[in-house]
Design an enzyme around this catalytic site. Sequence first.
Site, PDB file in Angstrom:
ATOM      1  N   CYS A  62    -101.042  23.338  64.636  1.00 45.95           N
ATOM      2  CA  CYS A  62     -99.962  24.340  64.641  1.00 45.95           C
ATOM      3  C   CYS A  62     -98.677  23.759  65.243  1.00 45.95           C
ATOM      4  O   CYS A  62     -98.633  23.466  66.436  1.00 45.95           O
ATOM      5  CB  CYS A  62    -100.445  25.552  65.428  1.00 45.95           C
ATOM      6  SG  CYS A  62     -99.179  26.752  65.853  1.00 45.95           S
ATOM      7  N   CYS A  65     -97.113  25.779  68.091  1.00 47.21           N
ATOM      8  CA  CYS A  65     -97.939  25.644  69.305  1.00 47.21           C
ATOM      9  C   CYS A  65     -97.544  24.383  70.059  1.00 47.21           C
ATOM     10  O   CYS A  65     -97.411  24.394  71.286  1.00 47.21           O
ATOM     11  CB  CYS A  65     -99.421  25.588  68.944  1.00 47.21           C
ATOM     12  SG  CYS A  65    -100.026  27.039  68.059  1.00 47.21           S
TER      13      CYS A  65
END
Length: 142
Positions: A62, A65
């Site tokens: 991600c 993230c």
Amino acid sequence: MGSYLSSFVGGGEAQAATEESGSPSEPSRVIAFHSSNRWQLHFNSSKQLNKLIVVDFAATWCGPCKFMEPAINAMSSNYPDVDFVKIDVDELSDVAQEFGVQAMPTFLLLKQGKEVERVVGAKKDELEQKILKHREAPKYAA
């Protein structure tokens, strides 16, 4: 065997957290859980305390993230009265499902086992405002 045993009895989280910070000058206080049982023990014991816990539900693939990781590490250093936890949704999908996580990153703010706030997405300023709203202010002698 020793490292397996230490991770089983709880010694591995602190080492994993410092390894994840990426910067030796800024140690991370983020605890990464790699076992649902270890997370459940931590979560259950936190229900007895009035301490804010910020749970970062993330994934290694991600991008947002990864973008948030330095900010979370900095917040963990700036707010030592708050516990910061990282859970990989692919590794502990049962925990992510239990908390209804559907997008990454998702940050849950928990107090005494109850969700008090949720931030979905890489919203650093919003997350920090909510942490400030719910953390126990340090007590200073007058």
